[in-house]
Design a protein around this motif. Structure first.
Motif: not given
Length: 429
Positions: A160, A202-204, A206-207, A210
């Motif tokens: 992260q 990517t944003k994916t 990071m999701t 999380n």
């Protein structure tokens, strides 16, 4: 209708249980509570669950009653005679209490990963880091050690924060990709590989991180309620009763000599009798001249150690480093090259001092002092007391803002394989 109702009675409870488990592990609320006694127990537990987790450690470092300071190291931390820093701090009601993070096999890379979840406890705070030259073998950290202390939570937390263009993160990614736990993870391996190849997440990604972090933290919170042992009562409180009431160095020194003499009376090497009888004496003849080929001067561990320094620098942590000696009588018997050993110490110190890490308790030349060592390579009695003479003033004085100057060349094979002669160290840039 009756058939549907029958199916519900069969599968309904399973579905509800599954939903409840998912909710529990994704719950945004805390599932853990730590009493002051539980934190005391955890601080000296040497529990793998505590080391690999976050909940208990952060509860300790956020505690308002006791100021816990992280002490990083390895198996020497387990040698808890009455002069151990944790016992001295408890006996004399010092302004800090060590929280011991390490056991046999915990070396630089595992410590670096363990720091990912406790950064608030490092940011502009103090820490103590005990170094063993035995870490710096050619191959570095043993595979079993990484396997034993690996934490998916810590890896997720590192990812992260990792930067694909950061030299330290790229190095760590490369090291992780050689480990089975990462290679077998269909979620983490592609992300770690991206960092190694200088590709941003990517944003994916990071999701997914999380969600995984929330589940792992919930799991950690649940399991952190399990007992963590009773070393506080068995070792710390028992040890405090043996110490003199007044904290006076000359008196403590005399006590250390008497305790060491009593504990090693059955060993000609100054080794604790029980350890000598069970671990050394049965193979004594085989161990003669058994370390003549040991060499700590060239190792990947020097680059792993640099990742720890990078983490301390990033968090502006004020750190005291303790360098241990070896038992001189034992090294003479096994043929360990003293010159080689001191050169490896010089290499570590050059890496520290050249980057602004100047708080160093170098005990490497004290291995011949009576009762300084507890066994072949671990300090005890007088050794802990000597370390305490550096550690206590450092921690009592409180945080001092450091001035670090990091050099990424210490991550390279050039540094790992450098022969640390005085000339070579001076020439290294």
């Amino acid at each position: 209708m009756k058939e549907k109702r029958g199916l519900w009675w069969i599968f309904g409870p399973v579905i509800i249980a599954f939903i409840m488990v998912i909710f529990l592990f994704l719950a945004p609320f805390s599932l853990h509570y730590s009493s002051n006694q539980k934190l005391k127990d955890a601080s000296v537990s040497f529990s793998k669950d505590v080391f690999k987790g976050q909940t208990v450690k952060m509860a300790a470092f956020n505690n308002k009653t006791t100021h816990y300071v992280p002490f990083f190291g390895s198996s020497e931390l387990l040698r808890m005679d009455a002069l151990h820093p944790a016992i001295l701090a408890a006996k004399y009601h010092r302004s800090y209490q060590p929280f011991l993070l390490g056991m046999a096999g915990t070396q630089s890379l595992t410590h670096y990963l363990s720091m990912q979840g406790i950064q608030p406890a490092l940011h502009k705070k103090q820490a103590v880091f005990v170094i063993s030259q035995q870490w710096f073998t050619k191959q570095g950290m043993q595979k079993w050690a990484f396997d034993s202390f690996y934490s998916p939570l810590q890896t997720v937390q590192w990812l992260q924060q990792a930067k694909s263009d950061n030299a330290t993160d790229q190095y760590v990614a490369q090291r992780l990709l050689s480990q089975d736990q990462i290679k077998s993870s269909y979620t983490l391996e592609p992300m770690v590989r991206k960092i190694k190849e200088n590709k941003p997440l990517t944003k994916t990604d990071m999701t997914l991180l999380n969600v995984q972090k929330r589940m792992l933290l919930s799991e950690d919170g649940l399991f952190s309620n399990l007992p963590v042992g009773h070393n506080w009562h068995k070792k710390v409180l028992t040890g405090t009763k043996r110490l003199p009431e007044q904290e006076q160095h000359s008196v403590l020194e005399q006590y250390a000599i008497q305790a060491g003499e009593k504990a090693t009376k059955n060993s000609r090497f100054g080794i604790r009798s029980g350890f000598y009888q069970h671990r050394v004496a049965p193979d004594l003849d085989k161990l003669r001249q058994s370390q003549t080929k040991f060499d700590y001067r060239e190792s990947i561990e020097y680059a792993d150690f640099q990742t720890v320094l990078q983490e301390f620098a990033k968090n502006q942590t004020d750190v005291m480093f303790v360098i241990q000696p070896v038992n001189k009588k034992w090294s003479n018997y096994t043929g360990l090259d003293t010159k080689m050993y001191q050169q490896s110490v010089d290499k570590v110190k050059h890496q520290l001092v050249s980057q602004g890490f100047t708080n160093i308790a170098d005990l490497s030349k004290d291995g011949a002092k009576p009762y300084f060592m507890e066994d072949t390579i671990h300090i005890g009695w007088r050794g802990w007391l000597a370390a305490d003479q550096k550690i206590n003033p450092f921690l009592t004085k409180g945080y001092q803002k450091p001035n670090y100057r990091l050099n990424n060349d210490y991550l390279t094979k050039k540094w790992q394989n450098l022969n640390p002669t005085e000339k070579n160290l001076l020439a290294f840039q």
